[in-house]
Design a protein around this motif. Structure first.
Motif, mmCIF file in Angstrom:
data_model
loop_
_atom_site.group_PDB
_atom_site.id
_atom_site.type_symbol
_atom_site.label_atom_id
_atom_site.label_comp_id
_atom_site.label_asym_id
_atom_site.label_seq_id
_atom_site.Cartn_x
_atom_site.Cartn_y
_atom_site.Cartn_z
ATOM 1 N N UNK A 94 -8.599 1.601 -0.248
ATOM 2 C CA UNK A 94 -8.385 0.152 -0.127
ATOM 3 C C UNK A 94 -9.009 -0.405 1.145
ATOM 4 N N UNK A 95 -8.779 0.273 2.266
ATOM 5 C CA UNK A 95 -9.135 -0.345 3.551
ATOM 6 C C UNK A 95 -10.537 -0.021 4.040
ATOM 7 N N UNK A 96 -11.075 1.142 3.676
ATOM 8 C CA UNK A 96 -12.366 1.512 4.258
ATOM 9 C C UNK A 96 -13.540 0.743 3.669
ATOM 10 N N UNK A 97 -13.309 0.035 2.586
ATOM 11 C CA UNK A 97 -14.370 -0.795 2.002
ATOM 12 C C UNK A 97 -14.135 -2.280 2.239
ATOM 13 N N UNK A 98 -13.120 -2.602 3.039
ATOM 14 C CA UNK A 98 -12.772 -4.006 3.283
ATOM 15 C C UNK A 98 -12.361 -4.160 4.746
ATOM 16 N N UNK A 99 -13.235 -4.775 5.531
ATOM 17 C CA UNK A 99 -13.009 -4.881 6.978
ATOM 18 C C UNK A 99 -11.738 -5.653 7.300
ATOM 19 N N UNK A 100 -11.433 -6.694 6.538
ATOM 20 C CA UNK A 100 -10.240 -7.489 6.805
ATOM 21 C C UNK A 100 -8.965 -6.677 6.550
ATOM 22 N N UNK A 101 -8.970 -5.903 5.487
ATOM 23 C CA UNK A 101 -7.793 -5.085 5.180
ATOM 24 C C UNK A 101 -7.641 -3.956 6.194
ATOM 25 N N UNK A 102 -8.755 -3.412 6.650
ATOM 26 C CA UNK A 102 -8.693 -2.373 7.682
ATOM 27 C C UNK A 102 -8.114 -2.943 8.974
ATOM 28 N N UNK A 149 7.624 7.875 10.661
ATOM 29 C CA UNK A 149 8.090 6.558 11.097
ATOM 30 C C UNK A 149 8.338 5.645 9.897
ATOM 31 N N UNK A 150 9.581 5.608 9.441
ATOM 32 C CA UNK A 150 9.918 4.826 8.254
ATOM 33 C C UNK A 150 9.604 3.339 8.406
ATOM 34 N N UNK A 151 9.918 2.699 9.562
ATOM 35 C CA UNK A 151 9.592 1.265 9.674
ATOM 36 C C UNK A 151 8.093 0.990 9.539
ATOM 37 N N UNK A 152 7.252 1.857 10.120
ATOM 38 C CA UNK A 152 5.807 1.649 9.995
ATOM 39 C C UNK A 152 5.362 1.836 8.550
ATOM 40 N N UNK A 153 5.888 2.860 7.894
ATOM 41 C CA UNK A 153 5.521 3.091 6.494
ATOM 42 C C UNK A 153 5.990 1.944 5.603
ATOM 43 N N UNK A 154 7.146 1.380 5.921
ATOM 44 C CA UNK A 154 7.634 0.229 5.151
ATOM 45 C C UNK A 154 6.677 -0.957 5.283
ATOM 46 N N UNK A 155 6.194 -1.208 6.503
ATOM 47 C CA UNK A 155 5.261 -2.322 6.703
ATOM 48 C C UNK A 155 3.947 -2.071 5.977
ATOM 49 N N UNK A 156 3.469 -0.831 6.032
ATOM 50 C CA UNK A 156 2.218 -0.513 5.336
ATOM 51 C C UNK A 156 2.408 -0.665 3.830
#
Length: 379
Positions: free
Chosen positions: A253-261, A225-232
């Protein structure tokens, strides 16, 4: 005659009278290769003017009729070929405008009714605009005031799966999709590794349910899914390279930061839910009645809003361990580590509407699942 609808004014003629329909084509200047839809009084028209009408047509009629939706079905033999332009389908539309509804009740006929404009000209929203086009060329105009929407009806073709939007109009596809989804009985199925979810899902398939693996769907979107990958990639620069998601880098990046997850999940949930919506709507449009969504982490997610019931599958730890070892060829230690990292039976018992305990033979579990799913789905 020209009649008002909630969208635009339409020209109307007896849809069962070939001469009247031919005259309508002539007045409008409409090419004979373009079929006409029929205005009807309600869903009972499916039996009169359609054949092999799918259940989804009645679902959409209940949701949106009277209203700005034209539903294409296979045409009955009584519908003249001039209406269908020689094809085997016909669009049926039940307008919301009160005066046109009264006309349909009184004449007890389907009305062939394209928009009341010369082909290629803007569709009229008032009786005055109709007269500017056709004064002296048509017998009458029913003046219902200005049309409230001012756009043509949406046309949806239900004659084949998946359904198709033939013309985008006053009703958007999300509303159509949501209505089709609401017609389904959907269960959520969850549970840990080795509990027997596969058997439970096979029972649902045997009952005609569409089974959606939400976790597999998510991983598929991460690959394609290119649009989803672009957003990520925009949210977390550097985690997508040449269209490929770098999972370990994203996880760091995300598993150590609840807000980013949470930010990541807000993106992925939207795409996963949209893909599930499409699959469910297509299943309903094809005549499906039941569906199931399978995910290990299902409880407390937005997916639960879909379900008439959330079903947890549990099994004794020893049984689960033996199944995982046999299935994946791993030692007991690793199988037990996996089980220990997952939710407990007590969690599923407390948070699911129903739990099915897999503590007997395969046949006994199969029968237990069938009985419970039948009780849930066949309400």
């Amino acid at each position: 005659t020209a009649v008002p609808t909630e969208t635009v004014y339409g020209l109307a003629a007896n849809g069962l009278d070939e001469d009247a329909v031919r005259r309508l084509y002539e007045v409008k200047g409409r090419p004979a290769v373009k079929p006409l839809s029929l205005m009807v009084g309600g869903a009972e028209a499916f039996e009169k003017y359609g054949r092999d009408v799918p259940r989804s047509a009645y679902v959409l009629a209940e949701a949106f009729w009277p209203g700005p939706l034209t539903i294409v079905v296979k045409a009955a033999s009584c519908v003249p070929s001039i209406v269908t332009a020689g094809g085997d389908t016909v669009g049926l539309r039940c307008p919301q405008q009160e005066q046109t509804q009264e006309l349909l009740r009184r004449c007890a006929l389907p009305l062939a009714a394209p928009s009341a404009n010369p082909s290629g000209a803007p569709s009229p929203k008032t009786a005055g605009e109709v007269m500017a086009y056709f004064d002296g060329k048509i017998d009458a105009v029913i003046d219902g005031g200005a049309c409230g929407i001012g756009r043509e009806s949406t046309i949806v073709d239900l004659t084949a799966a998946p359904y198709k939007i033939l013309r985008a109009g006053a009703l958007d596809e999300k509303a159509i999709r949501a209505a089709l989804m609401r017609s389904l009985r959907i269960v959520g199925v969850t549970g840990g590794s080795g509990t027997g979810k596969t058997t439970a899902l096979d029972v649902l398939r045997d009952m005609g349910a569409l089974v959606i693996d939400a976790d597999a769907l998510y991983h598929g979107l991460c690959e394609s899914c290119a649009p989803m990958l672009d957003e990520i990639g925009t949210l977390f620069p550097g985690v997508v390279e040449n269209g490929v998601l770098l999972r370990k880098k994203l996880g760091a990046i995300v598993f150590s930061d609840a807000e980013k997850l949470a930010a990541l999940q807000s993106v992925t949930d939207r795409y996963v839910n949209d893909a599930i919506d499409r699959a469910l709507a297509e299943h309903a449009a094809a005549g499906g009645r039941y569906a199931a969504v399978d995910a290990i982490d299902l409880v407390g997610t937005p997916l639960q809003a879909y379900f008439c019931a959330t079903v947890g599958i549990t099994a004794p730890v020893g049984t689960r361990c033996a199944r995982i070892m046999a299935r994946e060829g791993i030692p007991e230690e690793y199988a037990m580590l996996r089980i220990g990292a997952q939710k407990s039976d007590e969690f599923f018992e407390e948070n699911c509407d129903v739990c099915i305990r897999n503590d007997g033979t395969v046949g006994q579990f199969h029968d237990k699942c069938r009985k419970i799913f039948k009780d849930i789905l066949e309400v």
